[in-house]
Design a protein around this motif. Structure first.
Motif, PDB file in Angstrom:
ATOM      1  N   LEU A   1       0.837  -1.196   0.000  1.00  0.00           N
ATOM      2  CA  LEU A   1       0.000   0.000   0.000  1.00  0.00           C
ATOM      3  C   LEU A   1       0.875   1.252   0.000  1.00  0.00           C
ATOM      4  CD1 LEU A   1      -2.704  -0.927   2.679  1.00  0.00           C
ATOM      5  CD2 LEU A   1      -2.992  -0.906   0.204  1.00  0.00           C
ATOM      6  N   GLY A   2       0.480   2.231  -0.786  1.00  0.00           N
ATOM      7  CA  GLY A   2       1.125   3.535  -0.759  1.00  0.00           C
ATOM      8  C   GLY A   2       0.360   4.456   0.173  1.00  0.00           C
ATOM      9  N   LEU A   3       0.840   4.622   1.392  1.00  0.00           N
ATOM     10  CA  LEU A   3       0.158   5.458   2.385  1.00  0.00           C
ATOM     11  C   LEU A   3       0.862   6.794   2.589  1.00  0.00           C
ATOM     12  CD1 LEU A   3      -0.802   2.793   5.095  1.00  0.00           C
ATOM     13  CD2 LEU A   3      -2.111   3.589   3.116  1.00  0.00           C
ATOM     14  N   HIS A   4       1.748   7.161   1.669  1.00  0.00           N
ATOM     15  CA  HIS A   4       2.407   8.455   1.783  1.00  0.00           C
ATOM     16  C   HIS A   4       1.439   9.596   1.494  1.00  0.00           C
ATOM     17  CE1 HIS A   4       3.038   6.564  -2.149  1.00  0.00           C
ATOM     18  NE2 HIS A   4       2.857   7.758  -2.669  1.00  0.00           N
ATOM     19  N   ALA A   5       0.364   9.300   0.760  1.00  0.00           N
ATOM     20  CA  ALA A   5      -0.632  10.343   0.464  1.00  0.00           C
ATOM     21  C   ALA A   5      -2.039   9.787   0.596  1.00  0.00           C
ATOM     22  CB  ALA A   5      -0.409  10.898  -0.943  1.00  0.00           C
ATOM     23  N   ALA A   6      -2.225   8.750   1.411  1.00  0.00           N
ATOM     24  CA  ALA A   6      -3.536   8.121   1.589  1.00  0.00           C
ATOM     25  C   ALA A   6      -3.756   7.871   3.079  1.00  0.00           C
ATOM     26  CB  ALA A   6      -3.605   6.804   0.812  1.00  0.00           C
ATOM     27  N   PRO A   7      -5.012   7.792   3.520  1.00  0.00           N
ATOM     28  CA  PRO A   7      -5.302   7.617   4.947  1.00  0.00           C
ATOM     29  C   PRO A   7      -4.971   6.212   5.426  1.00  0.00           C
ATOM     30  CG  PRO A   7      -7.333   7.579   3.681  1.00  0.00           C
ATOM     31  CD  PRO A   7      -6.243   7.958   2.720  1.00  0.00           C
ATOM     32  N   PHE A   8      -4.655   6.109   6.726  1.00  0.00           N
ATOM     33  CA  PHE A   8      -4.356   4.807   7.310  1.00  0.00           C
ATOM     34  C   PHE A   8      -5.547   3.859   7.236  1.00  0.00           C
ATOM     35  CE2 PHE A   8      -1.366   7.354  10.236  1.00  0.00           C
ATOM     36  CZ  PHE A   8      -0.327   7.262   9.314  1.00  0.00           C
ATOM     37  N   GLU A   9      -6.764   4.406   7.105  1.00  0.00           N
ATOM     38  CA  GLU A   9      -7.950   3.552   7.022  1.00  0.00           C
ATOM     39  C   GLU A   9      -7.889   2.577   5.850  1.00  0.00           C
ATOM     40  OE1 GLU A   9      -9.074   6.808   9.690  1.00  0.00           O
ATOM     41  OE2 GLU A   9      -8.050   6.748   7.752  1.00  0.00           O
ATOM     42  N   ARG A  10      -7.034   2.816   4.875  1.00  0.00           N
ATOM     43  CA  ARG A  10      -6.883   1.864   3.774  1.00  0.00           C
ATOM     44  C   ARG A  10      -6.428   0.488   4.284  1.00  0.00           C
ATOM     45  NH1 ARG A  10      -5.814   4.769  -1.203  1.00  0.00           N
ATOM     46  NH2 ARG A  10      -7.305   6.499  -1.168  1.00  0.00           N
ATOM     47  N   LEU A  11      -5.852   0.481   5.500  1.00  0.00           N
ATOM     48  CA  LEU A  11      -5.407  -0.780   6.077  1.00  0.00           C
ATOM     49  C   LEU A  11      -6.565  -1.619   6.612  1.00  0.00           C
ATOM     50  CD1 LEU A  11      -2.338   0.613   8.033  1.00  0.00           C
ATOM     51  CD2 LEU A  11      -2.192  -1.101   6.228  1.00  0.00           C
ATOM     52  N   ARG A  12      -7.683  -0.987   6.966  1.00  0.00           N
ATOM     53  CA  ARG A  12      -8.751  -1.709   7.651  1.00  0.00           C
ATOM     54  C   ARG A  12      -9.269  -2.911   6.867  1.00  0.00           C
ATOM     55  NH1 ARG A  12     -11.323   0.303  11.848  1.00  0.00           N
ATOM     56  NH2 ARG A  12     -10.954   2.471  11.221  1.00  0.00           N
ATOM     57  N   PRO A  13      -9.486  -2.799   5.551  1.00  0.00           N
ATOM     58  CA  PRO A  13     -10.013  -3.967   4.838  1.00  0.00           C
ATOM     59  C   PRO A  13      -9.019  -5.116   4.683  1.00  0.00           C
ATOM     60  CG  PRO A  13     -10.474  -1.929   3.635  1.00  0.00           C
ATOM     61  CD  PRO A  13      -9.465  -1.607   4.691  1.00  0.00           C
ATOM     62  N   VAL A  14      -7.721  -4.881   4.926  1.00  0.00           N
ATOM     63  CA  VAL A  14      -6.730  -5.918   4.612  1.00  0.00           C
ATOM     64  C   VAL A  14      -6.074  -6.528   5.833  1.00  0.00           C
ATOM     65  CG1 VAL A  14      -6.251  -4.905   2.352  1.00  0.00           C
ATOM     66  CG2 VAL A  14      -4.838  -4.233   4.291  1.00  0.00           C
ATOM     67  N   LEU A  15      -5.984  -5.822   6.952  1.00  0.00           N
ATOM     68  CA  LEU A  15      -5.278  -6.343   8.118  1.00  0.00           C
ATOM     69  C   LEU A  15      -6.065  -7.463   8.784  1.00  0.00           C
ATOM     70  CD1 LEU A  15      -3.702  -3.228   9.881  1.00  0.00           C
ATOM     71  CD2 LEU A  15      -2.513  -5.167   8.853  1.00  0.00           C
ATOM     72  N   ALA A  16      -5.369  -8.539   9.125  1.00  0.00           N
ATOM     73  CA  ALA A  16      -5.960  -9.694   9.789  1.00  0.00           C
ATOM     74  C   ALA A  16      -4.807 -10.554  10.303  1.00  0.00           C
ATOM     75  CB  ALA A  16      -6.852 -10.486   8.830  1.00  0.00           C
ATOM     76  N   PRO A  17      -5.085 -11.487  11.210  1.00  0.00           N
ATOM     77  CA  PRO A  17      -4.016 -12.369  11.689  1.00  0.00           C
ATOM     78  C   PRO A  17      -3.325 -13.097  10.540  1.00  0.00           C
ATOM     79  CG  PRO A  17      -5.959 -12.593  13.076  1.00  0.00           C
ATOM     80  CD  PRO A  17      -6.361 -11.738  11.915  1.00  0.00           C
ATOM     81  N   GLY A  18      -2.007 -13.036  10.526  1.00  0.00           N
ATOM     82  CA  GLY A  18      -1.221 -13.706   9.496  1.00  0.00           C
ATOM     83  C   GLY A  18      -0.974 -12.902   8.246  1.00  0.00           C
ATOM     84  N   VAL A  19      -1.656 -11.761   8.096  1.00  0.00           N
ATOM     85  CA  VAL A  19      -1.476 -10.930   6.904  1.00  0.00           C
ATOM     86  C   VAL A  19      -0.235 -10.052   7.075  1.00  0.00           C
ATOM     87  CG1 VAL A  19      -2.458  -9.043   5.531  1.00  0.00           C
ATOM     88  CG2 VAL A  19      -3.917 -10.922   6.312  1.00  0.00           C
ATOM     89  N   ARG A  20       0.536  -9.947   6.025  1.00  0.00           N
ATOM     90  CA  ARG A  20       1.716  -9.079   6.030  1.00  0.00           C
ATOM     91  C   ARG A  20       1.479  -7.925   5.063  1.00  0.00           C
ATOM     92  NH1 ARG A  20       6.427 -13.787   5.797  1.00  0.00           N
ATOM     93  NH2 ARG A  20       6.723 -13.970   8.066  1.00  0.00           N
ATOM     94  N   VAL A  21       1.830  -6.722   5.507  1.00  0.00           N
ATOM     95  CA  VAL A  21       1.600  -5.516   4.718  1.00  0.00           C
ATOM     96  C   VAL A  21       2.897  -4.719   4.642  1.00  0.00           C
ATOM     97  CG1 VAL A  21       0.286  -3.369   4.504  1.00  0.00           C
ATOM     98  CG2 VAL A  21      -0.812  -5.396   5.475  1.00  0.00           C
ATOM     99  N   LEU A  22       3.228  -4.237   3.456  1.00  0.00           N
ATOM    100  CA  LEU A  22       4.307  -3.274   3.264  1.00  0.00           C
ATOM    101  C   LEU A  22       3.677  -1.962   2.828  1.00  0.00           C
ATOM    102  CD1 LEU A  22       6.878  -5.440   1.237  1.00  0.00           C
ATOM    103  CD2 LEU A  22       6.793  -5.083   3.708  1.00  0.00           C
ATOM    104  N   CYS A  23       4.077  -0.863   3.457  1.00  0.00           N
ATOM    105  CA  CYS A  23       3.493   0.418   3.082  1.00  0.00           C
ATOM    106  C   CYS A  23       4.551   1.514   3.108  1.00  0.00           C
ATOM    107  CB  CYS A  23       2.323   0.795   3.991  1.00  0.00           C
ATOM    108  SG  CYS A  23       2.691   0.825   5.753  1.00  0.00           S
ATOM    109  N   THR A  24       4.429   2.429   2.174  1.00  0.00           N
ATOM    110  CA  THR A  24       5.267   3.618   2.184  1.00  0.00           C
ATOM    111  C   THR A  24       4.556   4.704   2.981  1.00  0.00           C
ATOM    112  OG1 THR A  24       4.267   4.336   0.094  1.00  0.00           O
ATOM    113  CG2 THR A  24       6.319   3.091  -0.039  1.00  0.00           C
TER     114      THR A  24
END
Length: 392
Positions: free
Chosen positions: A121-144
């Motif tokens: 996810l590119g969060l340098h110009a987007a809200p942190f709420e973009r994480l809500r639909p994807v975060l879950a146990p075992g999920v790995r996320v990379l974000c700028t």
């Protein structure tokens, strides 16, 4: 074929040392080099360098059309980069791209994570709420992220939204001499460019959003005007959302149907005549990280229809009115699915008439939940919902 006039060059923190021979040749050939000040300094652009306008605007670059021009971007120009924006303005013969490994590839390589199994996810110009639909146990996320202070803000958002147990790795200046990786978010000297790895392996069971239709009503902001979870699940099944598909949600109420459509990967235009409810829909879109997928229009559906782009499906809440269905039949292309819910006798009569005229399926959905009756329990019925599923 003429040689492309624009070279879109991916640049890492190692500067010219990380460029291919083709990138160096394109850079040397360019009469003008566009880029962020940091990028221009890395390659020593000198008098040829032209910094991007603030706010970002491709106009100065497009004005040089036909001249030898280089455009510097971070890493892979088409992975949350500006490459897609400029390519959309040009023909394929006008440009050539020279990507290098970007922050996502480099950070996955440092951590030993399979990039195809990671959410980026590119969060340098987007809200942190973009994480809500994807975060879950075992999920790995990379974000700028935008800068160092944003790391602390991200950590605070995670803690406030039930994801505080996720393990964070902060990466700075990946691929260059200043590269540094550190665990946790409490560092006072984090320097841009910065990326963060979020490891959901430490999240507790039940963290994150369920992915089946019919999310609990309490997750939504509403004033009672909401398609209840069991009926919403049946409604989404009838609408059959698909990635990228556009929904018209007419008489949207709280926007819960639009939210779940967008969580399935689609886009939605929610039309709601009441301004207060339109504001509620916007709040729900923001809460679920879907403001980029949901458009809200505070007007009557009949007024809004002529300006709406063609949908893949239409949902009518509250039963609608005869004039609305007449308008839909005038403007929708044949084969467009239309699903409508109603609870009043008037709405039931209207939907029954539509079923008689246009076919489809007419359902009566009756749901009861166990409740208390003195010392005993009984079934407490909700209002029956009549649902018509048809096609234009």
């Amino acid at each position: 074929m003429t040689e492309p006039w624009l070279a879109i060059i991916g640049l890492g923190e190692d500067g010219p040392a990380g460029l291919s021979d083709a990138s160096r040749a394109a850079l040397a050939r360019a009469e003008v080099v566009f880029g962020a000040p940091r990028h221009l300094a890395l390659v020593g652009a000198g008098a040829r360098g032209q910094a991007w306008p603030v706010p970002f605007d491709l106009g100065p670059l497009l004005a040089r059309r036909g001249q030898p021009v280089a455009m510097l971007v971070s890493g892979d120009p088409f992975w949350f980069g500006a490459g897609g924006s400029v390519a959309a303005q040009l023909s394929p013969a006008e440009w050539v791209a020279h990507p290098v490994a970007g922050s996502f590839s480099l950070l996955a390589a440092r951590l030993g994570w399979r990039l195809e199994e990671v959410v980026c996810l590119g969060l340098h110009a987007a809200p942190f709420e973009r994480l809500r639909p994807v975060l879950a146990p075992g999920v790995r996320v990379l974000c700028t992220l935008r800068d160092g202070p944003a790391v602390g803000a991200l950590s605070g958002w995670l803690g406030a939204n039930g994801f505080g147990a996720a393990r964070l790795t902060v990466a700075e200046a990946l691929g260059g001499p200043r590269e540094r990786l550190r665990e946790g978010a409490g560092w006072p000297d984090i320097a841009a460019p910065v990326a963060v790895a979020i490891d959901g392996a430490t999240l507790p069971p039940g963290a994150g959003l369920p992915r089946a239709s019919g999310l609990p009503d309490e997750l939504f902001r509403h004033d009672g005007q909401i398609t209840k979870a069991p009926v919403r699940a049946v409604t989404l099944s009838a609408l059959a959302p698909r990635p990228g598909a556009l929904l018209w949600d007419l008489g949207a109420g709280s926007g819960s149907v639009s939210v779940e459509w967008c969580l399935a990967g689609g886009r939605a235009i929610a039309v709601e005549a009441r301004a207060d409810r339109a504001a509620t829909i916007r709040a729900n879109a923001q809460h679920f990280g879907l403001s980029h997928r949901m458009e809200v229009r505070a007007e009557r559906a009949l007024t809004a229809l002529p300006a709406l782009p063609r949908p893949a499906a239409v949902f009518v809440g509250g039963g609608g009115e005869a004039a609305l269905y007449d308008a839909l039949w005038s403007c929708l292309p044949p084969g467009t699915p239309v699903v409508a819910n109603g609870v009043t006798l008037e709405a039931e009569g209207l939907l029954s008439d539509l079923h008689a005229r246009h076919g489809g399926t007419l359902l009566r959905i009756e749901i009861a939940a166990a409740g208390r009756l003195g010392r005993f329990r009984d079934w407490q019925a909700a209002r029956p919902v009549v649902q018509w599923r048809g096609q234009r």
